[in-house]
Scaffold this motif. Structure first.
Motif, PDB file in Angstrom:
ATOM      1  N   UNK A 199       0.739  -1.019  -0.034  1.00 50.40           N
ATOM      2  CA  UNK A 199      -0.191   0.202   0.453  1.00 50.40           C
ATOM      3  C   UNK A 199       0.562   0.952  -0.021  1.00 50.40           C
ATOM      4  N   UNK A 200       1.944   1.082   0.365  1.00 53.40           N
ATOM      5  CA  UNK A 200       3.202   2.408   0.191  1.00 53.40           C
ATOM      6  C   UNK A 200       2.634   2.840  -1.087  1.00 53.40           C
ATOM      7  N   UNK A 201       2.558   1.763  -2.016  1.00 50.62           N
ATOM      8  CA  UNK A 201       2.472   2.665  -3.362  1.00 50.62           C
ATOM      9  C   UNK A 201       1.555   3.457  -4.189  1.00 50.62           C
ATOM     10  N   UNK A 202       0.111   2.744  -2.843  1.00 51.51           N
ATOM     11  CA  UNK A 202      -1.253   4.065  -3.092  1.00 51.51           C
ATOM     12  C   UNK A 202      -1.851   3.465  -1.589  1.00 51.51           C
ATOM     13  N   UNK A 203      -1.261   4.391  -1.396  1.00 51.05           N
ATOM     14  CA  UNK A 203      -2.597   4.072   0.707  1.00 51.05           C
ATOM     15  C   UNK A 203      -3.615   3.765  -0.091  1.00 51.05           C
TER      16      UNK A 203
END
Length: 564
Positions: free
Chosen positions: A437-441
């Motif tokens: 999810x660091x890529x897209x929270x």
């Protein structure tokens, strides 16, 4: 002049707690005056007891008890308030410094060891808050105590007051001499602490290297060396403080003994009372204590100056282009919805203004194009990646993003357009899901499943006991290198940005898994402009072009049609 500059820095950062400082200082000063008055209460109580005046004894006992319990309650409230303010103050300063580090230029940030930065944020901030919240109120309170006690002592015994006045400056002078020695030692102790923590962190994190190179005994010898240095510094610090304390104690004991002799002789001659003697001893302690405390506080004051110097070095790190702060507000670039062309024009780069690693690089990567960047190790492939991410600045030339409507020079703001899979294991402590999810929270579970399937990670994740909620340790501890690499790829896919950079992203994967992921790159729905740094032939098979970097130049551009 330098010390004044550091003091101004401390005062400037201490502004949010000035109200508390004023209130706590006033209360502490009032308690100091009550403490001086308590000496007269003791005198009256003892004199009343000697003359068998029971009613007066009860009166003074009530007053003494009231003072005692009131001080306990007020000090408890002050302690609670001070703890609250200290924690909030420390957290605010630490957050401010952390923010500065995060937004500073990568080149400046990398000059200081990461553990050194952590130590500064923790230890040095604590040193300064202690000085502001403990030392300063104590100094003012002690000054009030000194003036009131000296006035009372002059009233009772002027000759004894003169002894106290002589001893006081002597104690401050002693404290200053030893404090200057401790200032230099403070820096050495902090540097040794950084060395010790860094060594422990690095050797524990790289335990497989230690074992594979049979470096266990070497590591033990190294830690012995660091611990011996730590021991010697600590002993030196203790000896300086002990020497200072012994001289102070010797000086104050002479004065205390003189008062005792003076009082005993006067009582024997009928010139004084027991209550007066008790009051004089208490008042002398009140006069002596401020000087003694000020002398003992001087090393802490010096330490806070040294600490502020170390923290000011953090604030001296240059910040990136202020436009980069727009990322916090999610202000997107003009190119955020389209894949731009990337243009390098006469780009040179060198470390420390020495030989160019990149020498007049000219590249144009078209929108949506998949390009392989190959070449021997150490030739500058990862340097190109760092330039695109604005982690380092080009020495000369221009890098720009171009589409039909706009052309913009590269800046840190453009990181929002890039999905990046770096070399090595770059996972964080937490769950697999939180890492992805660091890529897209804001991604949905549907998006997470889709991207993990594209990265060939879904199968092994769902076979784990806790699936996406499986907890992993530092640098992906608990899963294999190949699994960690696939999670990193899924994280980049989930970001869905117009530029995708894969830096040796499939180096830990088997050929079959690598081929599936490479094909997934080509089939990504948002069709990013893609740069693949690799030595693996399977990755080259999907590329529109292959650029070879050698001797600082793009000296061979091979198109796929030439390979067919």
């Amino acid at each position: 002049m330098e010390s004044i500059k550091k003091l101004i820095w401390i005062i400037k950062n201490g502004k949010p707690i000035f109200l508390f400082l004023i209130v706590s200082t006033l209360i502490s000063s009032l308690l100091s005056l009550v403490g001086v008055y308590n000496a007269f209460v003791s005198k009256s109580l003892i004199d009343s007891a000697i003359t068998f005046n029971l009613n007066s004894v009860y009166k003074w006992l009530f007053i003494m008890g009231s003072i005692m319990f009131s001080k306990i309650i007020i000090n408890s409230i002050l302690t609670l308030m001070r703890t609250h303010v200290t924690i909030k103050f420390n957290q605010n300063i630490q957050k401010k410094l952390y923010k500065h580090i995060i937004f500073s230029k990568f080149k400046d940030q990398s000059k200081i060891n990461s553990m050194n930065l952590v130590t500064r944020i923790q230890n040095d901030v604590n040193t300064i808050s202690s000085m502001l919240l403990d030392t300063i109120p104590s100094i003012i309170s002690l000054i009030v105590t000194f003036i009131a006690s000296l006035s009372a002592l002059l009233y009772l015994a002027p000759s004894i007051a003169l002894i106290a006045i002589f001893i006081g400056p002597l104690l401050i002078f002693i404290g200053k001499i030893f404090g200057l020695k401790l200032k230099k030692l403070y820096k050495y102790i902090q540097e040794n602490d950084v060395k010790y923590k860094s060594f422990l962190q690095e050797t524990i994190c790289n335990s497989p290297i230690i074992k594979s190179f049979c470096l266990e005994n070497y590591s033990l010898n190294k830690i012995d060396e660091i611990q011996n240095e730590k021991y010697n510094l600590s002993m030196k610090n203790t000896k300086i403080r002990l020497s200072s304390g012994l001289i102070m104690s010797f000086s104050t004991s002479i004065a205390y003994f003189s008062i005792f002799c003076f009082s005993a002789i006067n009582i024997a001659q009928g010139l004084s009372t027991y209550g007066t003697m008790t009051a004089m001893l208490q008042l002398y302690n009140n006069v002596k204590s401020p000087f003694q405390s000020l002398a003992s506080m001087f090393p802490g004051f010096i330490a806070s100056i040294a600490a502020s110097e170390r923290l000011m070095e953090i604030e001296e790190m240059r910040l990136e282009d202020l436009d980069s702060f727009n990322l916090i507000d999610n202000k997107a670039s003009h190119f955020i919805s389209t894949s731009p062309s990337i243009c390098f024009k006469d780009v040179c780069f060198s470390y420390n203004n020495k030989n160019n690693i990149l020498d007049k690089i000219n590249i144009k990567i078209e929108s949506g194009e998949i390009v392989a960047l190959i070449g021997p190790s150490g030739e500058g492939k990862t340097t190109i990646t760092k330039l695109l991410l604005s982690l380092i600045d080009k020495t000369s030339g221009d890098i720009s993003f171009i589409n039909d409507s706009f052309s913009e020079n590269l800046s840190p703001n453009h990181r929002e357009m890039i999905s990046y899979v770096p070399q090595g294991n770059t996972l964080f402590t937490g769950t697999i899901k939180s890492n992805i999810l660091l890529g897209n929270p804001n991604a949905s579970i549907k998006d997470i499943i889709s991207t993990t399937k594209q990265a060939e990670a879904y199968s092994f994740i769902t076979n784990l006991k806790d699936g996406f909620d499986t907890k992993i340790g530092e640098k992906g501890q608990g899963i294999s290198e190949g699994q960690a690499q696939r999670i990193s790829i899924a994280r980049a896919f989930l970001k869905k940005k117009p530029i995708l950079i894969l830096d040796e992203a499939t180096s830990s994967l088997d050929e079959e898994t690598e081929l599936k992921i490479i094909n997934s790159v080509k089939e990504l729905s948002h069709k990013p402009t893609c740069i693949i740094i690799t030595h693996r032939p399977y990755a080259l098979s999907i590329c529109d072009r292959i650029l070879k970097l050698e001797n600082g130049k793009i000296n061979d551009i091979t198109y796929k049609k030439r390979l067919s």
